[in-house]
Design a protein around this motif. Structure first.
Motif, PDB file in Angstrom:
ATOM      1  N   GLU A 190       6.264 -25.096 -10.348  1.00 13.16           N
ATOM      2  CA  GLU A 190       5.518 -23.881 -10.676  1.00 13.16           C
ATOM      3  C   GLU A 190       4.467 -24.163 -11.743  1.00 13.16           C
ATOM      4  OE1 GLU A 190       6.454 -19.433 -12.386  1.00 13.16           O
ATOM      5  OE2 GLU A 190       8.091 -20.721 -11.816  1.00 13.16           O
ATOM      6  N   VAL A 191       4.768 -25.065 -12.673  1.00 15.66           N
ATOM      7  CA  VAL A 191       3.828 -25.384 -13.736  1.00 15.66           C
ATOM      8  C   VAL A 191       2.573 -26.023 -13.156  1.00 15.66           C
ATOM      9  CG1 VAL A 191       3.489 -26.792 -15.800  1.00 15.66           C
ATOM     10  CG2 VAL A 191       5.675 -25.656 -15.414  1.00 15.66           C
ATOM     11  N   GLU A 192       2.738 -26.867 -12.144  1.00 10.71           N
ATOM     12  CA  GLU A 192       1.598 -27.545 -11.554  1.00 10.71           C
ATOM     13  C   GLU A 192       0.719 -26.613 -10.736  1.00 10.71           C
ATOM     14  OE1 GLU A 192       3.493 -30.566  -9.278  1.00 10.71           O
ATOM     15  OE2 GLU A 192       3.829 -31.872 -10.985  1.00 10.71           O
ATOM     16  N   THR A 193       1.321 -25.666 -10.035  1.00 12.64           N
ATOM     17  CA  THR A 193       0.566 -24.826  -9.112  1.00 12.64           C
ATOM     18  C   THR A 193       0.283 -23.428  -9.634  1.00 12.64           C
ATOM     19  OG1 THR A 193       2.564 -23.994  -8.055  1.00 12.64           O
ATOM     20  CG2 THR A 193       1.573 -25.993  -7.123  1.00 12.64           C
ATOM     21  N   GLY A 194       1.139 -22.918 -10.527  1.00 14.26           N
ATOM     22  CA  GLY A 194       1.000 -21.538 -10.979  1.00 14.26           C
ATOM     23  C   GLY A 194       1.705 -20.567 -10.056  1.00 14.26           C
ATOM     24  N   PHE A 195       2.308 -21.065  -8.983  1.00 17.07           N
ATOM     25  CA  PHE A 195       3.020 -20.224  -8.033  1.00 17.07           C
ATOM     26  C   PHE A 195       4.516 -20.439  -8.177  1.00 17.07           C
ATOM     27  CE2 PHE A 195      -1.086 -20.974  -5.945  1.00 17.07           C
ATOM     28  CZ  PHE A 195      -1.489 -19.655  -5.790  1.00 17.07           C
ATOM     29  N   VAL A 196       5.274 -19.449  -7.737  1.00 13.66           N
ATOM     30  CA  VAL A 196       6.724 -19.543  -7.770  1.00 13.66           C
ATOM     31  C   VAL A 196       7.178 -20.483  -6.661  1.00 13.66           C
ATOM     32  CG1 VAL A 196       8.840 -18.222  -7.487  1.00 13.66           C
ATOM     33  CG2 VAL A 196       6.912 -17.220  -8.685  1.00 13.66           C
ATOM     34  N   THR A 197       8.107 -21.353  -6.977  1.00 12.63           N
ATOM     35  CA  THR A 197       8.642 -22.268  -5.982  1.00 12.63           C
ATOM     36  C   THR A 197      10.113 -21.973  -5.758  1.00 12.63           C
ATOM     37  OG1 THR A 197       9.329 -23.926  -7.597  1.00 12.63           O
ATOM     38  CG2 THR A 197       7.073 -24.087  -6.757  1.00 12.63           C
ATOM     39  N   SER A 198      10.668 -22.576  -4.754  1.00 12.07           N
ATOM     40  CA  SER A 198      12.083 -22.367  -4.468  1.00 12.07           C
ATOM     41  C   SER A 198      12.954 -23.029  -5.525  1.00 12.07           C
ATOM     42  CB  SER A 198      12.426 -22.915  -3.084  1.00 12.07           C
ATOM     43  OG  SER A 198      12.135 -24.294  -3.036  1.00 12.07           O
ATOM     44  N   GLU A 199      12.355 -23.886  -6.370  1.00 14.10           N
ATOM     45  CA  GLU A 199      13.106 -24.555  -7.417  1.00 14.10           C
ATOM     46  C   GLU A 199      13.346 -23.644  -8.618  1.00 14.10           C
ATOM     47  OE1 GLU A 199      10.942 -28.102  -8.323  1.00 14.10           O
ATOM     48  OE2 GLU A 199      11.077 -28.824  -6.277  1.00 14.10           O
ATOM     49  N   SER A 200      12.625 -22.539  -8.727  1.00 16.62           N
ATOM     50  CA  SER A 200      12.780 -21.615  -9.844  1.00 16.62           C
ATOM     51  C   SER A 200      14.026 -20.769  -9.633  1.00 16.62           C
ATOM     52  CB  SER A 200      11.569 -20.696  -9.947  1.00 16.62           C
ATOM     53  OG  SER A 200      10.385 -21.424 -10.127  1.00 16.62           O
ATOM     54  N   THR A 201      14.824 -20.604 -10.692  1.00 16.23           N
ATOM     55  CA  THR A 201      15.999 -19.750 -10.592  1.00 16.23           C
ATOM     56  C   THR A 201      15.592 -18.317 -10.914  1.00 16.23           C
ATOM     57  OG1 THR A 201      16.610 -19.990 -12.915  1.00 16.23           O
ATOM     58  CG2 THR A 201      17.477 -21.649 -11.363  1.00 16.23           C
ATOM     59  N   GLN A 202      16.419 -17.373 -10.521  1.00 15.41           N
ATOM     60  CA  GLN A 202      16.121 -15.972 -10.796  1.00 15.41           C
ATOM     61  C   GLN A 202      16.069 -15.718 -12.300  1.00 15.41           C
ATOM     62  OE1 GLN A 202      15.261 -13.726  -8.345  1.00 15.41           O
ATOM     63  NE2 GLN A 202      14.593 -12.557 -10.119  1.00 15.41           N
ATOM     64  N   GLU A 203      16.924 -16.378 -13.067  1.00 20.01           N
ATOM     65  CA  GLU A 203      16.921 -16.207 -14.517  1.00 20.01           C
ATOM     66  C   GLU A 203      15.595 -16.680 -15.120  1.00 20.01           C
ATOM     67  OE1 GLU A 203      19.586 -17.847 -12.950  1.00 20.01           O
ATOM     68  OE2 GLU A 203      20.802 -16.025 -12.930  1.00 20.01           O
ATOM     69  N   GLU A 204      15.070 -17.792 -14.614  1.00 19.35           N
ATOM     70  CA  GLU A 204      13.784 -18.301 -15.097  1.00 19.35           C
ATOM     71  C   GLU A 204      12.655 -17.334 -14.759  1.00 19.35           C
ATOM     72  OE1 GLU A 204      14.511 -23.122 -14.762  1.00 19.35           O
ATOM     73  OE2 GLU A 204      13.782 -22.026 -13.021  1.00 19.35           O
ATOM     74  N   LEU A 205      12.690 -16.793 -13.539  1.00 17.51           N
ATOM     75  CA  LEU A 205      11.655 -15.839 -13.131  1.00 17.51           C
ATOM     76  C   LEU A 205      11.720 -14.568 -13.976  1.00 17.51           C
ATOM     77  CD1 LEU A 205      11.917 -16.223  -9.263  1.00 17.51           C
ATOM     78  CD2 LEU A 205      10.169 -17.171 -10.764  1.00 17.51           C
ATOM     79  N   ASN A 206      12.949 -14.082 -14.256  1.00 21.36           N
ATOM     80  CA  ASN A 206      13.102 -12.888 -15.086  1.00 21.36           C
ATOM     81  C   ASN A 206      12.595 -13.132 -16.502  1.00 21.36           C
ATOM     82  OD1 ASN A 206      14.229 -11.591 -12.910  1.00 21.36           O
ATOM     83  ND2 ASN A 206      16.331 -11.755 -13.638  1.00 21.36           N
TER      84      ASN A 206
END
Length: 138
Positions: free
Chosen positions: A26-42
């Motif tokens: 996500e850091v490289e693209t600015g988009f959410v990836t499947s590697e992001s956890t829900q806690e990180e997104l929150n």
């Protein structure tokens, strides 16, 4: 000689095409990836969201798509199919206001509950009510 050159170039192209792609983050693209956890997104949403100001909303100073949060009381559960939100959040303070909330957080909200919603401001709906798409409700 030309055949060897073409064969070499074709081999190089095929080898680079077969190279395994590494997943981007996500850091490289600015988009959410499947590697992001829900806690990180929150946590990311909470850190980026601004408190929605009812006066700024009424003066059209808040852009649709802005990450926002609002604290208040569930003042009405909507049962009409013609309205495109699930409940009304009434905020208190200097400038009280009412927002229609589309609840994508799948949170159980009861009438009178004090909650904070985090999500995206959608602008005014067809009835002139400011709406928020909530992806996190606390």
């Amino acid at each position: 000689m030309k055949k060897l050159l073409y064969l070499g170039a074709l081999s190089a192209i095929l080898l680079t095409a077969c190279e395994e792609e590494k997943p981007t983050t996500e850091v490289e693209t600015g988009f959410v990836t499947s590697e992001s956890t829900q806690e990180e997104l929150n946590a990311k949403l909470k850190s980026e969201a601004i408190e929605l100001d009812f006066i700024a909303v009424n003066e059209n100073k808040v852009k649709a798509g802005t990450k926002v949060f609002a604290k208040g009381i569930v003042s009405e559960l909507v049962t009409e199919e013609s309205v495109n939100f699930e409940f009304v959040l009434t905020t208190e303070g200097k400038e009280p206001g009412m927002y229609g909330i589309e609840n994508y957080a799948l949170a159980d909200t009861n009438y009178g509950a004090k909650i904070t919603v985090y999500g995206t401001y959608n602008g005014l709906n067809n009835l002139g009510i400011p709406t928020i798409t909530a992806t996190l409700v606390e």
